[in-house]
Design a protein around this motif. Structure first.
Motif, PDB file in Angstrom:
ATOM      1  N   HIS A 111       0.855  -1.203   0.163  1.00  0.00           N
ATOM      2  CA  HIS A 111      -0.034   0.043  -0.048  1.00  0.00           C
ATOM      3  C   HIS A 111       0.716   1.420   0.114  1.00  0.00           C
ATOM      4  CE1 HIS A 111      -3.989  -1.548   0.320  1.00  0.00           C
ATOM      5  NE2 HIS A 111      -3.508  -2.458   0.906  1.00  0.00           N
ATOM      6  N   GLU A 152       0.521   4.125  -2.750  1.00  0.00           N
ATOM      7  CA  GLU A 152       0.420   5.598  -2.351  1.00  0.00           C
ATOM      8  C   GLU A 152       1.347   6.563  -2.669  1.00  0.00           C
ATOM      9  OE1 GLU A 152      -0.418   4.942   1.867  1.00  0.00           O
ATOM     10  OE2 GLU A 152      -2.290   3.815   1.581  1.00  0.00           O
ATOM     11  N   ALA A 200      -3.246   6.989 -10.302  1.00  0.00           N
ATOM     12  CA  ALA A 200      -3.839   6.233  -9.167  1.00  0.00           C
ATOM     13  C   ALA A 200      -5.005   5.381  -9.557  1.00  0.00           C
ATOM     14  CB  ALA A 200      -4.343   7.483  -8.116  1.00  0.00           C
TER      15      ALA A 200
END
Length: 279
Positions: free
Chosen positions: A161, A165, A175
């Protein structure tokens, strides 16, 4: 007519005796009639920076960097390519206008090899296993090459993650094409499955369970060897229609470094074929 001057290049690492880079770069140089002297350089963490500075002070043309110095090489440079910036690591160094420049060519090496294999990343659904340095070096180039969606999975989902991110923060236009999870988060149908972990060195498959592959799919292991890895063999049982190891990526990243230093794009096919015959 005077002979062309010799161009001095090298690869720095620890260990380094196993590196195939000298034979690859000498083969590239032969294609263009260049006089390239490419050496292996053994360094330790206490004198790596001194090796780099001395090499360029003595007129060196370019350095490749391998484990465990890619992050240190990145920190030494004053100018970084986007792929190096994202990875926080560099495998290619050179001087330009007196400034040390850094690039990470692993990603373009992978993209070019996938394209050679008939799996150009554009519009492909990619499962990327691993969130370490290898995955960081290829994620942005895969997105730039037009991947439809990439899921990063890792033993530590927090690490996966964090990588996604980081991309979303610095490249927000990508994204929507990214997500992340742990090694059990494999739901979906995948066109390309990439093992960016070192699990194959231990003869292990990083996947915890079978995955669903599309009708035209590739299992790609960044490690390479004389025989298919357990990961590659298992992916064939899951339905992957093709598998490949990372030897083509190795030659591809070297070709990009060669281009950065010399402004010439070598033909990777004969070099790859020769290496494959000698594994």
């Amino acid at each position: 007519m005077p002979l062309p001057s010799t161009l001095h290049c090298a690869v720095v690492g620890n260990p380094i005796a196993h590196s195939r880079s000298p034979e690859i770069h000498h083969a590239f140089a032969k294609q263009f009639g260049l006089r390239v002297d490419y050496q292996r350089m053994l360094a330790d963490p206490n004198d790596f920076a001194d090796h780099v500075r001395a090499f360029f002070a003595q007129g060196g043309k370019g350095l490749n960097i391998t484990v465990p110095f890619k992050e240190t090489a990145f920190a030494l440079a004053t100018h970084h390519s986007p792929s190096a910036q994202l990875a926080g690591a560099a495998n290619t160094l050179w001087l330009e206008n007196g400034q040390l420049h850094a690039c990470n060519t692993d990603g373009i090496g992978l993209v070019n090899d996938l394209t050679r294999l008939g799996f150009a990343p554009a519009n492909q659904r990619i499962l990327l296993i691993g969130a370490g340095g290898a995955a960081k070096g290829v994620l942005l180039p895969l997105l730039e090459a037009g991947a439809a969606h990439i899921r990063v999975i890792n033993r530590s989902s927090l690490k996966a993650h964090a990588l996604v991110e980081h991309i979303a923060l610095h490249q927000p236009n990508y994204a929507a094409r990214l997500d992340a999870g742990d090694l059990d988060t494999t739901n979906g149908v995948w066109d390309i499955i990439i093992n960016a972990t070192s699990s194959s060195l231990d003869q292990k498959n990083p996947l915890n369970q079978p995955i669903e592959c599309s009708q035209h799919s590739l299992a790609y292991d960044m490690m390479y060897g004389a025989e298919p890895s357990i990961f590659m063999k298992d992916c064939v049982t899951y339905g992957a229609t093709q598998c490949a190891d990372g030897l083509g990526m190795l030659v591809g990243q070297a070709a990009q470094s060669f281009f950065i230093w010399h402004g010439l794009q070598p033909d990777t096919e004969p070099v790859l074929h020769d290496l494959r015959q000698r594994l």
